[in-house]
Design a protein around this motif. Structure first.
Motif, PDB file in Angstrom:
ATOM      1  N   PRO A   7      32.664  55.401  48.151  1.00  0.00           N
ATOM      2  CA  PRO A   7      31.956  54.174  47.767  1.00  0.00           C
ATOM      3  C   PRO A   7      32.814  52.961  48.133  1.00  0.00           C
ATOM      4  N   PRO A   8      32.222  51.752  48.162  1.00  0.00           N
ATOM      5  CA  PRO A   8      32.980  50.549  48.541  1.00  0.00           C
ATOM      6  C   PRO A   8      34.095  50.261  47.552  1.00  0.00           C
ATOM      7  N   ARG A   9      35.174  49.751  48.084  1.00  0.00           N
ATOM      8  CA  ARG A   9      36.234  49.194  47.250  1.00  0.00           C
ATOM      9  C   ARG A   9      36.738  47.906  47.928  1.00  0.00           C
ATOM     10  N   ILE A  10      37.054  46.908  47.091  1.00  0.00           N
ATOM     11  CA  ILE A  10      37.575  45.627  47.614  1.00  0.00           C
ATOM     12  C   ILE A  10      39.082  45.621  47.382  1.00  0.00           C
ATOM     13  N   LEU A  11      39.802  45.429  48.447  1.00  0.00           N
ATOM     14  CA  LEU A  11      41.255  45.532  48.387  1.00  0.00           C
ATOM     15  C   LEU A  11      41.930  44.198  48.059  1.00  0.00           C
ATOM     16  N   THR A  12      41.223  43.099  48.235  1.00  0.00           N
ATOM     17  CA  THR A  12      41.795  41.782  47.901  1.00  0.00           C
ATOM     18  C   THR A  12      41.957  41.673  46.393  1.00  0.00           C
ATOM     19  N   PRO A  13      43.127  41.213  45.889  1.00  0.00           N
ATOM     20  CA  PRO A  13      43.316  41.083  44.440  1.00  0.00           C
ATOM     21  C   PRO A  13      42.274  40.169  43.821  1.00  0.00           C
ATOM     22  N   ALA A  14      41.843  40.526  42.602  1.00  0.00           N
ATOM     23  CA  ALA A  14      40.838  39.730  41.893  1.00  0.00           C
ATOM     24  C   ALA A  14      41.408  38.372  41.501  1.00  0.00           C
ATOM     25  N   ASN A  15      40.494  37.370  41.480  1.00  0.00           N
ATOM     26  CA  ASN A  15      40.817  35.995  41.040  1.00  0.00           C
ATOM     27  C   ASN A  15      41.960  35.368  41.851  1.00  0.00           C
ATOM     28  N   THR A  16      42.032  35.730  43.110  1.00  0.00           N
ATOM     29  CA  THR A  16      43.015  35.084  43.992  1.00  0.00           C
ATOM     30  C   THR A  16      42.668  33.606  44.136  1.00  0.00           C
ATOM     31  N   LEU A  17      43.674  32.751  44.025  1.00  0.00           N
ATOM     32  CA  LEU A  17      43.480  31.300  44.152  1.00  0.00           C
ATOM     33  C   LEU A  17      43.877  30.875  45.562  1.00  0.00           C
ATOM     34  N   TYR A  18      42.954  30.203  46.250  1.00  0.00           N
ATOM     35  CA  TYR A  18      43.206  29.641  47.571  1.00  0.00           C
ATOM     36  C   TYR A  18      43.256  28.121  47.456  1.00  0.00           C
ATOM     37  N   GLN A  19      44.298  27.524  47.987  1.00  0.00           N
ATOM     38  CA  GLN A  19      44.425  26.067  48.029  1.00  0.00           C
ATOM     39  C   GLN A  19      44.434  25.641  49.489  1.00  0.00           C
ATOM     40  N   VAL A  20      43.548  24.700  49.813  1.00  0.00           N
ATOM     41  CA  VAL A  20      43.345  24.304  51.207  1.00  0.00           C
ATOM     42  C   VAL A  20      43.333  22.778  51.268  1.00  0.00           C
ATOM     43  N   ILE A  21      43.865  22.244  52.355  1.00  0.00           N
ATOM     44  CA  ILE A  21      43.860  20.806  52.595  1.00  0.00           C
ATOM     45  C   ILE A  21      42.466  20.375  53.060  1.00  0.00           C
ATOM     46  N   SER A  22      42.015  19.254  52.564  1.00  0.00           N
ATOM     47  CA  SER A  22      40.692  18.723  52.903  1.00  0.00           C
ATOM     48  C   SER A  22      40.540  18.579  54.408  1.00  0.00           C
ATOM     49  N   ASN A  23      39.319  18.875  54.879  1.00  0.00           N
ATOM     50  CA  ASN A  23      38.919  18.759  56.285  1.00  0.00           C
ATOM     51  C   ASN A  23      39.574  19.811  57.179  1.00  0.00           C
TER      52      ASN A  23
END
Length: 1183
Positions: free
Chosen positions: A447-463
């Motif tokens: 069955p499917p499994r998601i390997l990315t950790p849960a509630n990962t926070l991504y911070q990105v610069i505008s534009n």
């Protein structure tokens, strides 16, 4: 529609091809989680060609992963390698890595061979490359006897190296016994084979220690060849005897030392071939001999050399092309050229290729019943052969699998089952090498499994793009969907991009992109979800960038860098120089916004970059620092084209220190005549590095050059070699030639001699020639040494001569000089001027006339005529007295002149004399003349004595300069009343013999002004003025006292005194408080500039103006107690007497002033007391 990824979905649009391709490749190499069953995968192995150090243990690496963990086995030279039977061999636990302990015992050569590792578990077997183990070798040079080499200058030479064959091949270089590298150039260079090539030899190539060294990097050893001795003989240095005893066979080679066209030392012939493998470095070499040294050029026939991959080495004798491809095949031509000709050699290059991947097989994860393919596609030259193995066994003899079908470079799988799991090897090989790749087929139902950790926070610069990960696994391959926000709104393809590896891309993230995103993975066996969070930050910006700076060496420079950033991010500011770290030098100071560099030097020039880093972004800004200074001195001065009168000077400019050179200044030193003293020769533009210099004969020249830019002048260069020009006759004759006599019977000839630089040769002398200008005499000549004067004796007095002074030296005479006129010595004039006449113009001026003397009697250069005159007798006193004589000189041949400044009514005597350069002639007979009368000066003094109620007595002294006979005195006077008005003017004549006069019937207590002057027949002289007052009537004075004793008057005075007292108290209080007395303030604002307070120490009035102007006086002069005014008194005394007012006088000497009236009851200021009113004024005010 919601954004969704399907199992068979292609990569994203072509517009995002680079990013999509990478993500697709990541997807195709899908990683199976290690907790799931999977075949082995080789993760690390030793290189195919593994050269080992025989002094160290042998370590052969082989690492693999799998589930269950794989076991390992090895083959050696194609047969099973039983490591348990060899005590020196151990295998690392949980790994296939072998360690062979040869340091304790054993030899590396025993284990030389081909090794291969196999990792195996229940799902299959993976194999490593064939690892060829070879120990490195650094053999010694074979002993050989090297004969010394002797050859003529200009011949070519090749010194062979022929290093021993090592593994890997050694690095070759040539050094001497002191381990100093031998210098190489276009003439001398090392070939690719290690030999040392001389295009032509020079005497300085002679040495006994040409040593070839071979460095074996693998074993860190250096081997040395026996030294080679080379002796180069210059044929010009051989005498005939030595040359006769030497045969050609005793020399290395048989080529002439004369100039010759090029020939190739390597490669031989007109053409050769070269083969290279794709991806390697193609090195082509051409080395030529010849005299002069040939220059090498490279071209590619029917093509151009690749721009960014072509490099020239070894003084252009080697052409290198990096990362060579099949397109680089073709004919390359090297051309060797010198002044006598050119030759060329063609190298035909063929680029072959070991196999390289087009598509390497990738691991394949399938669920039961699915289909798939393994593709193994490679290329090479020649075309590689593709073969397949299954679990390390050729597929032809491997167990049969009905789900697979082989189609050349592709294996097709259909309806796979769990037993279809295996590891497949693809081998692509040709004669130049092989490629081996492992790829497994793993049949799983997960069955499917998601390997990315849960509630990962991504911070990105505008534009900027935002990439949200959703790494997943499942079999069959799950589909992926993304949702945003708590309500789970689906994301659509028109705004977002979903990659096959599950990553969600927001191409341009904005502030409203902030939020929670949900990734959902589904297949037929189940579903998995995961939340990630996105925050958008403001970009970091540099709002004040560093600016380009130009600074002179030794000064300080500052760069500024101000940064604006998101408040939640903390930036760090880093300064770089030329993209590297700042020098660790105390001169560099960094604070919050500034970089300061103190005491800047040349090394500090470059690009300075301010880098602002945060955890999410970084920005940078750069500025260039140019360090400028005066230029460095020129160097390598060389003199060529050396002629008698010119030479060419050439030089190499020093560093301009970033400020272009505008000009060069050339100076010279004459070491023979003026050693140590440098003179300006010429200047040339800054673009020039040669100058044609004009020279003088017989000068030992040295030259030096200075460079000039906008910042100033460089230090002088080193002096050039000395150049002594040949001697020659002088180019010029002495200057400033003069002929003047010092005595009546001689002629002194003087000149400015030539300096040593102008002498043009040794033995400098002068030929002095002279003759009378107006006679027929021949020239008289004499040769004198290097002096500046010659005296001719026995000449007639003051005769014109023609003079010539000619320079000569040991080489000959200078050009014939022009004649200069001079005169023999002068004597005193013999004759006095005649017919002297005097015309008296007025009482102070006379005109004198005379006849000129004959020119011959002057006996010298006429300077002019001089009049001697003196005052002999005063007509008024008839008293003779001696007066110093005065002299007036009239230049040239004038025959008249004016005598100014004479005294009137005087007797004068004069005479006239002629003057020349020697002195004066005799005086003319004395002439006597008299000046007429003039107006007298003012009387010497005037004073008023014995004043009474109605009379005043005047006493005076006569004028000090009567300037004639006094006829009479004139006295004028007029009264002045209390309102400062002038009364009628009375005119009175007084005999000239009087010095005292009494005026009667005057008004009592009245001021009078007197004007007094003397007269002669010529007119009236300057006047003297005075003022006086008649005395007061006692009866009137008593009436004033009676009024003052009246009660009403006493009461009025008391009231006034009280008022003054009150005002004084108020003033005192105001002053203590720092205030200003209001009455004074008012006075200051309304003061009358024409009326000023006046002190009345003696009770007299101020002075009135005379009758001409009728204007009130300002603070007139005060009359002294004795009523005496002397004309001889200085202005200073009058100023002092007039209370500081500058006294002025008319042309006739009368005083110009202004009468000052008296203010009544002026208030006092400060501690000064007010003046008491004059009693007379008080009386007049009541009349």
């Amino acid at each position: 529609m919601p954004l969704k990824i399907m199992p068979k979905k292609k990569c994203s649009s072509a517009g995002r091809a680079p990013l999509m391709l990478f993500l697709c490749q990541v997807m195709s190499a899908l990683e199976v989680p290690l907790d799931l069953v999977q075949p082995p995968t080789i993760t690390q192995q030793s290189p195919k060609d593994y050269i080992i150090d025989p002094r160290e243990n042998i370590v052969i690496q082989c690492e693999a992963k799998g589930k269950p963990p794989p076991s390992f086995s090895w083959t050696q030279n194609g047969t099973h390698f039983d490591i348990d039977k060899d005590l020196l061999v151990t295998m690392k636990p949980g790994s296939g890595t072998l360690t062979i302990n040869i340091m304790s015992e054993g030899k590396a050569e025993t284990y030389e061979g081909v090794y291969q590792c196999t990792a195996r578990n229940e799902r299959g077997a993976a194999v490593s490359n064939n690892i060829v183990i070879r120990p490195s070798r650094s053999p010694l040079w074979t002993k050989e006897k090297l004969e010394p080499i002797t050859l003529r200058s200009g011949q070519s030479l090749v010194l062979p190296c022929r290093p021993p064959i090592g593994l890997p091949p050694p690095i070759i270089f040539w050094m001497d016994n002191s381990f100093q590298r031998l210098p190489q150039s276009e003439r001398v260079s090392q070939g690719l084979n290690g030999d040392l090539y001389f295009s032509n030899v020079l005497p300085e190539d002679t040495r006994e220690d040409y040593i070839c060294y071979a460095r074996f990097n693998h074993t860190q050893t250096i081997q040395q060849k026996q030294p080679i001795s080379v002796k180069v003989i210059s044929v010009d240095e051989l005498n005939d005897t030595i040359a006769a005893n030497l045969s050609d066979t005793e020399f290395y080679g048989a080529k002439s030392h004369r100039e010759r066209p090029p020939t190739f030392l390597t490669p031989e012939g007109n053409a050769s071939r070269k083969e290279e493998l794709r991806g390697n470095v193609l090195s082509l070499e051409c080395i030529a001999e010849g005299l002069p040294t040939p220059v090498i050029y490279w071209i590619k026939e029917d093509g151009t050399l690749p721009l960014n991959r072509t490099f020239y080495r070894n003084f252009k004798k080697t052409l290198q092309i990096v990362q060579v491809t099949e397109a680089d095949s073709g004919n390359y031509q090297c051309i060797a050229k010198n002044a006598l000709g050119a030759i060329h050699h063609t190298i035909s290059v063929t680029v072959k290729a070991a196999p390289y991947w087009i598509i390497a097989p990738q691991n394949l994860v399938l669920s039961p019943g699915e289909d798939g393919t393994l593709i193994c596609r490679a290329n090479g030259n020649p075309k590689p052969r593709i073969s397949w193995l299954s679990n390390g066994v050729p597929i032809e003899i491997a167990p049969d699998d009905p789900s697979r079908k082989i189609d050349g470079d592709t294996i097709i799988f259909s309806n796979v089952q769990e037993r279809s799991s295996a590891v497949y090897q693809c081998n692509a090989s040709n004669e130049y090498g092989y490629l081996l790749a492992n790829a497994f087929v793993n049949v799983l139902a997960e069955p499917p499994r998601i390997l990315t950790p849960a509630n990962t926070l991504y911070q990105v610069i505008s534009n900027r793009p935002a990439l949200l990960d959703c790494a997943f696994f499942g079999s069959p391959l799950p589909t992926i969907e993304w949702f945003k926000g708590a309500k789970g709104s689906a994301l659509h393809e028109d705004i977002y991009v979903l990659h096959e590896n599950g990553t969600l891309e927001i191409p341009v993230a904005q502030k409203d992109s902030t939020g929670t995103y949900t990734c959902v993975a589904r297949n037929k066996l189940g579903m998995a979800t995961n939340d990630v969070h996105l925050e958008i930050k403001d970009p970091t910006r540099i709002i004040k960038q560093p600016e380009y700076a130009v600074v002179q060496r030794g000064n300080t420079v500052s760069f500024e860098c101000k940064v604006k950033h998101d408040h939640t991010l903390i930036p760090t500011i880093t300064w770089l120089k030329d993209h590297g770290e700042l020098p660790s030098d105390g001169r560099f100071t960094v604070d919050k916004d500034h970089l300061v560099v103190a005491d800047v030097n040349d090394d500090d020039g470059g690009t300075y970059t301010c880098v602002a880093n945060t955890t999410l972004d970084n920005v940078s800004a750069s500025a260039v620092l140019s360090v400028v200074d005066v230029p460095n001195p020129p160097f390598d001065l060389e003199l060529t084209d050396q002629l008698d009168r010119s030479v060419q000077l050439s030089w190499t400019p020093g560093d301009d220190n970033n400020s272009p050179i505008t000009k060069f200044i050339i100076e010279y030193e004459d070491a023979m005549h003026e050693p140590g003293l440098w003179h300006h020769q010429t200047e040339v533009p800054g673009t020039q590095t040669t100058a044609q210099l004009r020279l003088s004969p017989y000068v030992n020249y040295s030259f030096r050059v200075m460079a000039v830019n906008n910042l100033g002048r460089s230090l002088p260069s080193q002096a050039s070699e000395q150049y002594l020009t040949k001697a020659a006759e002088p180019d010029k004759n002495p200057t400033a030639v003069e002929g003047l006599g010092s005595e009546p019977d001689n002629l002194v000839i003087t000149w400015k001699p030539l300096n040593g630089f102008e002498s043009n040769g040794p033995g400098l002398q002068y030929k002095v020639s002279w003759r009378q200008k107006d006679g027929d005499d021949e020239w008289t000549s004499v040769v004198v040494a290097n002096v500046s004067k010659y005296i001719v004796s026995g000449t007639p007095t003051f005769v014109p001569y023609l003079i010539r002074v000619q320079a000569l030296n040991d080489a000959g005479f200078a050009p014939e000089p022009a004649a200069v006129m001079g005169h023999s010595g002068e004597d005193l004039p013999m004759v006095a001027p005649g017919n002297v006449r005097v015309n008296v113009v007025n009482s102070t001026l006379a005109e004198v006339h005379w006849d000129p003397v004959p020119l011959k009697s002057i006996r010298g250069h006429l300077q002019g005529y001089r009049i001697y005159y003196w005052k002999a007798q005063s007509s008024s006193t008839r008293n003779r007295r001696h007066i110093e004589k005065k002299i007036l000189t009239f230049q040239g041949s004038k025959t008249h002149g004016m005598l100014p400044g004479l005294e009137p009514f005087s007797h004068y005597t004069l005479n006239v004399r002629v003057a020349n350069g020697k002195g004066e002639g005799p005086a003319s007979p004395d002439r006597v003349f008299s000046t007429p009368e003039g107006v007298p000066s003012a009387p010497s003094s005037l004073k008023i004595v014995n004043p009474t109620l109605d009379s005043l007595t005047l006493e005076w002294e006569p004028p000090s300069h009567p300037n004639g006979i006094l006829i009479e005195y004139t006295l004028k006077y007029q009264p002045i009343n209390s309102t400062h008005e002038l009364g009628p003017l009375v005119d009175l004549k007084i005999p000239a013999n009087k010095t005292r006069w009494t005026l009667k019937n005057l008004n009592f207590s009245t001021r009078y002004k007197f004007y007094f002057y003397a007269q002669t027949a010529a007119g009236s002289g300057s006047q003297i003025t005075e003022e006086a007052i008649t005395t007061v009537d006692e009866a009137m004075a008593s009436r004033q006292v009676d009024i003052a004793t009246q009660g009403w008057f006493i009461g009025l005075m008391c009231a006034v005194a009280l008022l003054i007292l009150i005002l004084l108290i108020v003033c005192f209080i105001r002053r203590n408080k720092g205030g200003k007395y209001p009455v004074k303030e008012k006075e200051d604002a309304h003061a009358d500039p024409e009326i000023q307070p006046m002190k009345e120490d003696d009770g007299t009035f101020g002075e009135y103006s005379d009758a001409e102007d009728h204007k009130p006086l300002k603070k007139g002069s005060r009359t002294p107690s004795d009523r005496t005014v002397k004309k001889e008194d200085s202005d200073d005394s009058l100023v002092d007497y007039g209370e500081g007012v500058n006294g002025q006088f008319n042309e006739d000497g009368s005083f110009i002033g202004q009468y000052s009236g008296k203010k009544e009851k002026e208030p006092a200021e400060g501690n000064e007391s007010s003046e008491a009113p004059s009693p007379v004024n008080a009386m007049n005010s009541f009349v």
